[in-house]
Enzyme design. Structure first.
Site, short mmCIF file in Angstrom:
data_model
loop_
_atom_site.label_atom_id
_atom_site.label_comp_id
_atom_site.label_asym_id
_atom_site.label_seq_id
_atom_site.Cartn_x
_atom_site.Cartn_y
_atom_site.Cartn_z
N LYS A 185 3.39 7.12 -9.79
CA LYS A 185 4.45 5.75 -8.96
C LYS A 185 5.20 4.76 -10.68
O LYS A 185 6.20 3.99 -9.59
CB LYS A 185 3.17 4.46 -8.64
CG LYS A 185 2.49 5.11 -7.21
CD LYS A 185 3.33 5.54 -5.83
CE LYS A 185 2.69 5.82 -4.93
NZ LYS A 185 4.19 6.36 -4.17
N LEU A 212 8.51 3.67 -2.33
CA LEU A 212 7.19 2.56 -2.20
C LEU A 212 6.39 3.37 -3.40
O LEU A 212 5.66 4.05 -3.67
CB LEU A 212 6.66 2.57 -0.59
CG LEU A 212 6.94 1.82 0.69
CD1 LEU A 212 9.12 1.98 1.22
CD2 LEU A 212 6.07 2.35 1.33
N PRO A 258 3.60 -2.84 -2.52
CA PRO A 258 2.27 -2.72 -1.53
C PRO A 258 0.37 -3.47 -2.34
O PRO A 258 0.64 -3.13 -2.58
CB PRO A 258 2.43 -2.23 -0.08
CG PRO A 258 3.59 -1.02 -0.64
CD PRO A 258 4.18 -1.64 -1.56
N GLY A 287 2.62 9.89 7.72
CA GLY A 287 2.09 8.73 7.22
C GLY A 287 1.28 7.73 7.84
O GLY A 287 1.87 7.31 8.99
N HIS A 326 -9.33 4.76 2.64
CA HIS A 326 -9.23 3.59 1.81
C HIS A 326 -10.54 2.60 2.09
O HIS A 326 -10.99 3.03 3.48
CB HIS A 326 -8.23 2.66 1.89
CG HIS A 326 -7.36 3.38 1.34
ND1 HIS A 326 -6.08 4.18 1.99
CD2 HIS A 326 -6.96 3.54 0.20
CE1 HIS A 326 -5.14 5.01 1.15
NE2 HIS A 326 -6.08 4.78 0.10
N TYR A 357 -2.62 8.79 -10.27
CA TYR A 357 -1.72 8.46 -9.08
C TYR A 357 -0.70 7.07 -9.45
O TYR A 357 0.46 6.78 -9.53
CB TYR A 357 -2.59 7.89 -7.88
CG TYR A 357 -1.61 7.32 -6.95
CD1 TYR A 357 -1.02 8.20 -5.80
CD2 TYR A 357 -1.86 5.55 -6.79
CE1 TYR A 357 -0.75 7.26 -4.68
CE2 TYR A 357 -0.96 5.02 -5.87
CZ TYR A 357 -0.34 6.00 -4.57
OH TYR A 357 0.49 5.17 -3.09
#
Length: 308
Positions: A136, A101, A160, A10, A176, A132
């Site tokens: 997380k 992350l 982040p 990624g 994005h 999502y």
């Protein structure tokens, strides 16, 4: 140190591997064929075989508003499974250090900005990427619980802000904002269009950090891991409107047309700015200006995608 990096293919993973050339750690960066994070036994066997001293978990199913709204099941289930599998296998194999992350979409939609680390689970999530965000949050909390049960496990999470940069995706369906805008404006200039549409009124504010800066932070974190807070925002601590991003990209590309707002389209949260006070106290700051970052990303786009 021997470090296992998930998600090496990624954007974040590739930027970390680029930065790794300047450091002396040994990185193992398996592809998803070599390490299937959706299968616990595969993860367990891989860790037994390679015995990393640290894991950086950067793998995930990611995408913009459209992708999240179109496939909420995939975004929830696969991200959650990957997180649970890698964390549980790491703990079973006694991997002492784990850098998880996460994402600022974990924060409640109505939370006051700038967003402080303590706000996780303090309110309702933004519906457009709730699946999502739930995945997380689960990994973030599991890191906390593992450390709580045994403090020798340093399992920590960085949050982040939005990222962009080299190795980004420029496909309008799942990219994005900044890469999508770079592509859109680049094509508009080529076709000599006089105007471009912006979703919504363009007044929503976003914080975007150049991905190379995140990689720089990660090596700073590796060197100072025991001093790093349990959950830590990583970003600029400053944001811009969508309109300002469009203008900044237009300036770099040399597009002189005008912008038209499509008020029928969804825009997501009004603002998503991280509080960077803990980050500053930890002793790190970003290096790349917005204009420089956009310019570098545009050069990457031209070299990889725009060959006419």
């Amino acid at each position: 140190m021997k470090i296992l990096l998930t998600g090496a293919n990624g954007m974040v993973g590739k930027n970390i591997l680029d930065a790794a050339k300047k450091h002396s750690h040994q990185f193992i960066a398996p592809s998803s064929q070599e390490l299937n994070l959706l299968d616990f036994n595969s993860v367990q066997n891989y860790l037994e075989q390679h015995q990393p001293e640290m894991i950086i978990h950067a793998a995930g199913i990611v995408g913009g508003i459209q992708a999240n709204m179109a496939q909420p099941v995939k975004f929830l289930v696969e991200n959650m499974q990957m997180g649970l599998n890698i964390l549980n296998a790491a703990r079973a194999n006694k991997v002492q250090q784990f850098l998880n992350l996460s994402s600022s979409c974990m924060y409640p939609r109505d939370a006051a900005n700038p967003l402080q680390e303590e706000l996780i689970l303090k309110g309702e999530l933004e519906p457009t990427n709730e699946g999502y965000a739930l995945a997380k949050i689960t990994s973030t909390r599991l890191c906390e619980y593992i450390h709580q049960e045994d403090s020798s496990f340093l399992y920590k999470t960085i949050i982040p802000c939005n990222l962009y940069g080299k190795y980004d995706k420029f496909d309008p369906k799942n990219s994005h904002m900044i890469p999508a805008v770079i592509r859109k404006i680049s094509e508009a200039k080529k076709q000599e269009l006089s105007e471009i549409d912006i979703w919504g009124d363009g007044l929503a504010r976003r914080e975007f950090m150049y991905a190379e800066d995140l990689a720089d932070f990660i090596f700073y974190a590796i060197d100072n891991f025991s001093a790093m807070p349990q959950n830590l925002n990583v970003g600029l601590g400053t944001d811009y409107t969508i309109n300002e991003y469009y203008q900044a990209v237009a300036n770099v590309i040399g597009f002189n047309g005008k912008f038209v707002h499509d008020l029928s389209k969804p825009v997501g949260m009004k603002q998503k700015l991280i509080d960077d006070s803990k980050l500053k106290a930890f002793g790190w700051q970003f290096k790349t200006s917005l204009e420089q970052g956009i310019s570098n990303t545009y050069q990457f786009y031209l070299s990889e995608y725009d060959h006419d």
